[in-house]
Design a protein around this motif. Structure first.
Motif, PDB file in Angstrom:
ATOM      1  N   ILE A 130       0.892  -1.183   0.163  1.00 44.93           N
ATOM      2  CA  ILE A 130      -0.060  -0.155  -0.186  1.00 44.93           C
ATOM      3  C   ILE A 130       0.930   1.268   0.055  1.00 44.93           C
ATOM      4  CG2 ILE A 130      -1.859   1.271   1.239  1.00 44.93           C
ATOM      5  CD1 ILE A 130      -2.796  -1.242   2.425  1.00 44.93           C
ATOM      6  N   PRO A 131       0.643   2.195  -0.857  1.00 46.80           N
ATOM      7  CA  PRO A 131       1.753   3.338  -1.050  1.00 46.80           C
ATOM      8  C   PRO A 131       1.629   4.192   0.217  1.00 46.80           C
ATOM      9  CG  PRO A 131       0.425   2.823  -3.213  1.00 46.80           C
ATOM     10  CD  PRO A 131      -0.090   1.868  -2.139  1.00 46.80           C
ATOM     11  N   GLU A 132       2.627   4.649   0.549  1.00 51.12           N
ATOM     12  CA  GLU A 132       2.879   5.679   1.611  1.00 51.12           C
ATOM     13  C   GLU A 132       1.805   6.878   1.483  1.00 51.12           C
ATOM     14  OE1 GLU A 132       3.925   7.639   5.063  1.00 51.12           O
ATOM     15  OE2 GLU A 132       4.606   5.784   4.457  1.00 51.12           O
ATOM     16  N   GLN A 133       1.694   7.322   0.102  1.00 46.07           N
ATOM     17  CA  GLN A 133       0.757   8.470  -0.235  1.00 46.07           C
ATOM     18  C   GLN A 133      -0.661   8.408  -0.032  1.00 46.07           C
ATOM     19  OE1 GLN A 133       3.038   7.187  -2.273  1.00 46.07           O
ATOM     20  NE2 GLN A 133       2.183   7.132  -4.464  1.00 46.07           N
ATOM     21  N   TRP A 134      -0.954   7.159   0.012  1.00 48.64           N
ATOM     22  CA  TRP A 134      -2.499   6.869   0.322  1.00 48.64           C
ATOM     23  C   TRP A 134      -2.675   7.093   1.763  1.00 48.64           C
ATOM     24  CZ3 TRP A 134      -3.818   1.620  -3.029  1.00 48.64           C
ATOM     25  CH2 TRP A 134      -3.494   2.119  -4.330  1.00 48.64           C
ATOM     26  N   PHE A 135      -1.864   7.065   2.584  1.00 49.67           N
ATOM     27  CA  PHE A 135      -2.163   7.314   4.179  1.00 49.67           C
ATOM     28  C   PHE A 135      -2.190   8.717   4.087  1.00 49.67           C
ATOM     29  CE2 PHE A 135      -0.580   3.118   3.964  1.00 49.67           C
ATOM     30  CZ  PHE A 135      -1.134   2.299   5.055  1.00 49.67           C
ATOM     31  N   ILE A 136      -3.480   9.381   4.437  1.00 53.12           N
ATOM     32  CA  ILE A 136      -3.628  10.927   4.406  1.00 53.12           C
ATOM     33  C   ILE A 136      -4.041  11.367   5.715  1.00 53.12           C
ATOM     34  CG2 ILE A 136      -4.964  12.811   3.259  1.00 53.12           C
ATOM     35  CD1 ILE A 136      -5.588  10.637   1.089  1.00 53.12           C
ATOM     36  N   ARG A 137      -3.437  12.098   6.522  1.00 56.95           N
ATOM     37  CA  ARG A 137      -3.608  12.596   7.702  1.00 56.95           C
ATOM     38  C   ARG A 137      -4.375  13.930   7.530  1.00 56.95           C
ATOM     39  NH1 ARG A 137      -3.159   9.641  12.144  1.00 56.95           N
ATOM     40  NH2 ARG A 137      -2.432  11.654  13.528  1.00 56.95           N
ATOM     41  N   LYS A 138      -5.576  13.857   8.284  1.00 61.47           N
ATOM     42  CA  LYS A 138      -6.600  15.015   8.337  1.00 61.47           C
ATOM     43  C   LYS A 138      -6.854  15.277   9.658  1.00 61.47           C
ATOM     44  CE  LYS A 138      -9.684  15.388   4.902  1.00 61.47           C
ATOM     45  NZ  LYS A 138      -9.190  16.375   4.143  1.00 61.47           N
ATOM     46  N   SER A 139      -7.392  16.657   9.733  1.00 60.27           N
ATOM     47  CA  SER A 139      -7.698  17.259  11.198  1.00 60.27           C
ATOM     48  C   SER A 139      -9.123  16.900  11.176  1.00 60.27           C
ATOM     49  CB  SER A 139      -7.443  18.479  11.414  1.00 60.27           C
ATOM     50  OG  SER A 139      -6.021  18.797  11.474  1.00 60.27           O
ATOM     51  N   THR A 140      -9.967  16.303  12.075  1.00 58.74           N
ATOM     52  CA  THR A 140     -11.312  16.110  12.569  1.00 58.74           C
ATOM     53  C   THR A 140     -11.505  16.722  13.799  1.00 58.74           C
ATOM     54  OG1 THR A 140     -10.989  13.909  13.652  1.00 58.74           O
ATOM     55  CG2 THR A 140     -11.212  13.999  11.111  1.00 58.74           C
ATOM     56  N   PHE A 141     -12.726  16.653  14.275  1.00 59.83           N
ATOM     57  CA  PHE A 141     -13.202  17.185  15.378  1.00 59.83           C
ATOM     58  C   PHE A 141     -12.559  16.279  16.651  1.00 59.83           C
ATOM     59  CE2 PHE A 141     -16.306  14.064  14.364  1.00 59.83           C
ATOM     60  CZ  PHE A 141     -16.913  13.514  15.663  1.00 59.83           C
ATOM     61  N   THR A 142     -12.259  15.313  16.388  1.00 51.89           N
ATOM     62  CA  THR A 142     -11.522  14.269  17.505  1.00 51.89           C
ATOM     63  C   THR A 142     -10.118  14.313  17.399  1.00 51.89           C
ATOM     64  OG1 THR A 142     -11.720  12.390  16.126  1.00 51.89           O
ATOM     65  CG2 THR A 142     -13.601  12.659  17.617  1.00 51.89           C
ATOM     66  N   GLY A 143      -9.502  15.165  16.440  1.00 51.90           N
ATOM     67  CA  GLY A 143      -8.180  15.301  16.239  1.00 51.90           C
ATOM     68  C   GLY A 143      -7.666  14.953  14.978  1.00 51.90           C
ATOM     69  N   GLN A 144      -6.408  14.337  14.983  1.00 49.11           N
ATOM     70  CA  GLN A 144      -5.951  13.609  13.535  1.00 49.11           C
ATOM     71  C   GLN A 144      -6.354  12.422  13.310  1.00 49.11           C
ATOM     72  OE1 GLN A 144      -3.572  15.243  11.183  1.00 49.11           O
ATOM     73  NE2 GLN A 144      -4.056  17.139  11.811  1.00 49.11           N
ATOM     74  N   GLU A 145      -6.786  12.082  11.993  1.00 53.18           N
ATOM     75  CA  GLU A 145      -7.106  10.951  11.709  1.00 53.18           C
ATOM     76  C   GLU A 145      -6.735  10.490  10.320  1.00 53.18           C
ATOM     77  OE1 GLU A 145     -11.468   9.790  12.027  1.00 53.18           O
ATOM     78  OE2 GLU A 145     -11.485  10.994  13.706  1.00 53.18           O
ATOM     79  N   THR A 146      -6.598   9.262  10.094  1.00 55.81           N
ATOM     80  CA  THR A 146      -5.982   8.691   8.799  1.00 55.81           C
ATOM     81  C   THR A 146      -7.080   8.545   7.953  1.00 55.81           C
ATOM     82  OG1 THR A 146      -3.978   7.929  10.026  1.00 55.81           O
ATOM     83  CG2 THR A 146      -4.280   6.835   7.966  1.00 55.81           C
TER      84      THR A 146
END
Length: 207
Positions: A31-47
């Motif tokens: 699974i390519p590294e670039q497919w793991f996308i970190r985004k900010s949500t109301f609970t914090g950082q999620e993948t």
């Protein structure tokens, strides 16, 4: 245009794989590294992951891991098979490209002509826009010419195909995958297609 993403939590629940499997496959480069996308949500950082790409990739891994080692599976999935070739007749027989598309854009080619992987990819991209009614056959010829000229310049960098129309004039362009862009007033984005996703789907049809 917002990319269709799936959260890591939803991905694990939907596919039934474990957290450990997911990250082991990442370490093995399945699974390519670039497919793991970190985004900010109301609970914090999620993948998050590109939904279509990750679900297709996990299905392929699960289907093959019983018969091949993870290193072998990684090699199968990572390479874009530019040396692969298939005949025009086989494209029709296996329903990889529609008869209508080939009638428009390959009518002068003999039935036994052999196409390389990237040409098959270009036919499929143009065919998709044709079948949805987003593009005419003449516009498809323009898209095919642009892809033939410019696609290889991107090398291994993922890119998206944009099809834009303004006042009856159509434009096709390639830009980095998932990047933002701005259009001139009055211009309409007709379609944006992830070429990486199309490559994955085509590999699934061919192999």
């Amino acid at each position: 245009m917002e990319q269709d993403l799936i959260s890591k939590k939803d991905l694990l629940e939907l596919t039934g794989i474990s957290y450990g499997q997911l990250y082991r496959w990442k370490r093995k480069q399945l699974i390519p590294e670039q497919w793991f996308i970190r985004k900010s949500t109301f609970t914090g950082q999620e993948t998050f992951f590109p939904r279509q790409l990750i679900l297709s990739r996990i299905e392929k891994i699960v289907d093959r891991k019983e018969d091949f080692s993870l290193d072998e599976v990684a090699e199968m999935l990572s390479a874009t098979p530019y040396d692969y070739e298939i005949s025009k007749a086989a494209l029709i027989e296996r329903n990889i490209v529609s008869k209508e598309a080939l009638r428009y854009w390959a009518s002068k080619d003999a039935e036994d002509v052999v196409y390389p992987f990237d040409r098959i990819l270009f036919f499929g991209l143009a065919d998709r826009l044709l079948q949805t009614g987003d593009m005419s056959a003449d516009e498809g010829e323009m898209v095919l010419d642009m892809l033939s000229r410019d696609y290889r310049k991107w090398g291994d960098h993922p890119c998206d195909l944009l099809f834009i129309r303004k006042m009856g004039i159509s434009i096709a362009a390639l830009l980095p995958a998932d990047s933002g862009f701005y259009l001139d007033q009055g211009a309409k984005l007709v379609a944006r297609i992830s070429i990486q996703a199309e490559v994955e789907q085509l590999k699934g049809k061919l192999f």
